[in-house]
Design an enzyme around this catalytic site. Structure first.
Site, mmCIF file in Angstrom:
data_model
loop_
_atom_site.group_PDB
_atom_site.id
_atom_site.type_symbol
_atom_site.label_atom_id
_atom_site.label_comp_id
_atom_site.label_asym_id
_atom_site.label_seq_id
_atom_site.Cartn_x
_atom_site.Cartn_y
_atom_site.Cartn_z
ATOM 1 N N HIS A 145 4.818 -8.782 -5.071
ATOM 2 C CA HIS A 145 3.662 -8.351 -3.977
ATOM 3 C C HIS A 145 3.742 -10.412 -4.628
ATOM 4 C CE1 HIS A 145 2.697 -4.293 -3.169
ATOM 5 N NE2 HIS A 145 3.938 -4.383 -4.244
ATOM 6 N N CYS A 155 6.363 -4.849 0.208
ATOM 7 C CA CYS A 155 6.343 -4.069 -0.408
ATOM 8 C C CYS A 155 6.328 -2.738 0.817
ATOM 9 C CB CYS A 155 5.421 -4.235 -1.373
ATOM 10 S SG CYS A 155 5.606 -2.516 -2.554
ATOM 11 N N GLY A 177 0.533 -0.667 -0.380
ATOM 12 C CA GLY A 177 0.143 -0.346 -0.085
ATOM 13 C C GLY A 177 1.089 1.296 0.068
ATOM 14 N N GLU A 185 1.139 -11.628 -2.457
ATOM 15 C CA GLU A 185 -0.218 -12.098 -2.694
ATOM 16 C C GLU A 185 -1.625 -11.004 -3.855
ATOM 17 O OE1 GLU A 185 1.722 -9.482 -1.737
ATOM 18 O OE2 GLU A 185 0.248 -7.818 -1.606
ATOM 19 N N ILE A 218 5.826 -3.511 -7.553
ATOM 20 C CA ILE A 218 4.502 -2.194 -8.219
ATOM 21 C C ILE A 218 5.886 -1.290 -6.954
ATOM 22 C CG2 ILE A 218 2.869 -1.604 -7.954
ATOM 23 C CD1 ILE A 218 2.746 -4.363 -9.550
#
Lengths: 293, 189
Positions: free
Chosen positions: B171, B80, B51, B173, B135
């Site tokens: 990530h 992250c 996030g 997930e 990301i």
């Protein structure tokens, strides 16, 4: 190494979930937004309420302002281009903005075609009023969908209408039989393969955010409870009497949207929200949500 | 844990917390979201999701979660933004890290979103590489000798362990591959 693929684009949209994306026009406003806990800022020339008031053609922001905002904040920086204006989008990509909003808030450059977003490495977000419009934009490559609402109105009624329409459209798809999906796709005016995918998964293939008229912590909670995964706040912050406090309160309201006691607490000491407009008072041809299809 | 599944708490303030929940559900592990003080101490292990680390820093402080996070002695897994929070330093005053891993991290080490990428990560505990989705990922600058590298690509450490903390700059997930989550459960409880 894979770059700019659909998965990479949607990946960033996933990271923004549960957060607030704030419209800003200057580096100073961007700083206020970041300090308040925004997950991203949207750089634009004028906030929607001023665009509405000033009239004239609303275009992409000046690249220098976008760069100045990129330098001052560490959170993702988004920027708006006009519907169909792929040259503005190319410039925004060259500036390395993190997300492009092909936005009805700016004056459309093409009344028939939206940008072919699959050609870009930068992810796009697009507005919608219903499921068909959402799926058309996803078909063109949008990695995030948001309701259009009525930007710059401070009035949540259109965002609610659009979110409910999208959600009802999705629910309907999940109960239709296979042999009914083609007719439904025809009615929606949406790409058949994406219609099938939504029917199977019961959700959009990209995150679904809310925008257009959010002005208070309660508005943010309302949109989250209706199924939004993040909220965009445009004029609602910098047209209020206390931008920093309101921005922070809306951030908390988005995280704690299911907790009315917390919502009461964060709303308590706020000054006046933006005045806002009755949608009926806006002539049909001046409603921003009518732009694009 | 001898057949008893650990109680996993996922910091649910913002970001990809739902995706972590789905991952754990897929491997039959109970996970709940952490939003309030008092919930952390009821967990056996924590997950700090991806996030925005600045947003999480604000909300952790606003909601008075910091003391409980500091006091938590169980395993923590961060991805992250969560990895940034676990590090000793992220070189940015806007982010207050928990300093649980002896790692220095550069928040924007790989650039902006146009530079985000997918890359095969070589794991030390499994021959099949992991599809790493990076990301706006943070980049590991350096780490002490006590830190164990569990995954890397082209000499870049991206998946590391320091005592009972686990960190991935990508990530796991977001992929449909539960091996990293399974590793956390198998090796830390």
């Amino acid at each position: 190494m894979e770059k700019g693929t659909f998965e990479v684009k949607v990946g960033l949209a996933e990271m923004l979930k549960g957060g607030v994306i704030m419209d800003v026009t200057t580096p100073e406003q961007a700083k206020i937004a970041e300090d308040a806990g925004a997950v991203a800022v949207m750089a634009l020339e004028r906030i929607p309420a001023d665009i509405r008031e000033d009239g004239g053609i609303a275009r992409m922001s000046n690249p220098r302002v976008i760069q100045a905002i990129q330098q001052i904040v560490s959170i993702p920086v988004m920027a708006k281009c006009r519907i169909g204006h792929f040259a503005e989008a190319q410039i925004l990509q060259a500036l390395k903005v993190d997300f492009i909003d092909e936005s009805e808030v700016l004056t459309p450059a093409d009344e028939e075609n939206h940008i072919w977003k699959l050609d870009f490495k930068v992810p796009f977000v697009c507005g919608c009023r219903d499921l068909g419009e959402a799926l058309r934009r996803i078909g063109e490559g949008a990695a995030m969908i948001r309701t259009k609402g009525e930007a710059g109105s401070g009035n949540i009624v259109e965002a609610v209408r659009h979110m409910r329409k999208v959600q009802a459209g999705i629910r309907k798809l999940t109960i239709l039989q296979d042999d009914e999906l083609m007719a439904e796709a025809k009615g929606l005016g949406a790409p058949f393969e994406i219609v099938r995918q939504v029917a199977r998964d019961g959700k959009l293939p990209v995150p679904n955010f809310a925008a257009g008229g959010i002005a208070s912590p309660a508005d943010a909670s309302l949109m989250m409870q209706l199924g939004a995964e993040t909220v965009f706040v445009g004029s609602g912050i910098f047209k209020s009497d206390d931008p920093a406090a309101r921005a922070k309160a809306i951030v908390l309201a988005t995280t704690y949207y299911k907790d009315p006691e917390k919502l009461a607490e964060v709303s308590m000491d706020l000054k006046d929200a933006m005045k806002g407009l009755d949608i009926a008072s806006i002539p049909e041809n001046e409603r921003l949500s009518q732009r694009g299809w | 844990m001898g057949g008893i599944f650990p109680k996993i708490g996922i910091l649910g303030l913002q970001g990809a917390f739902q995706k972590h929940h789905e991952m754990f559900k897929g491997i039959q592990v109970e996970a709940r979201f952490i939003l309030y003080p008092g919930q952390i101490r009821e967990c056996d292990g924590l997950v700090l999701p991806g996030g925005e680390s600045t947003t999480m820093t604000k909300l952790i402080s606003e909601m008075h979660l910091r003391d409980e996070l500091d006091a938590f002695s169980g395993p923590i897994f961060g991805t992250c933004a969560g990895a940034i929070l676990l590090s000793k330093s992220a070189g940015d005053s806007r982010v207050q890290t928990l300093k649980r891993m002896d790692i220095r991290i550069d928040r924007k080490g790989y650039g902006r979103q146009v530079d985000s990428f997918i890359q095969s990560v070589q794991l030390t505990f499994d021959k099949t590489p992991f599809r790493g989705i990076f990301i706006r990922a943070p980049r590991i600058v350096d780490f002490s000798d006590g830190v164990e590298v569990l995954g890397e690509f082209e000499g870049e450490a991206v998946f590391l362990r320091d005592n009972n903390n686990l960190l991935a700059t990508f990530h796991p997930e977001l992929s449909n591959d539960a091996r990293v989550h399974q590793y956390f459960i198998d090796q830390f409880f």
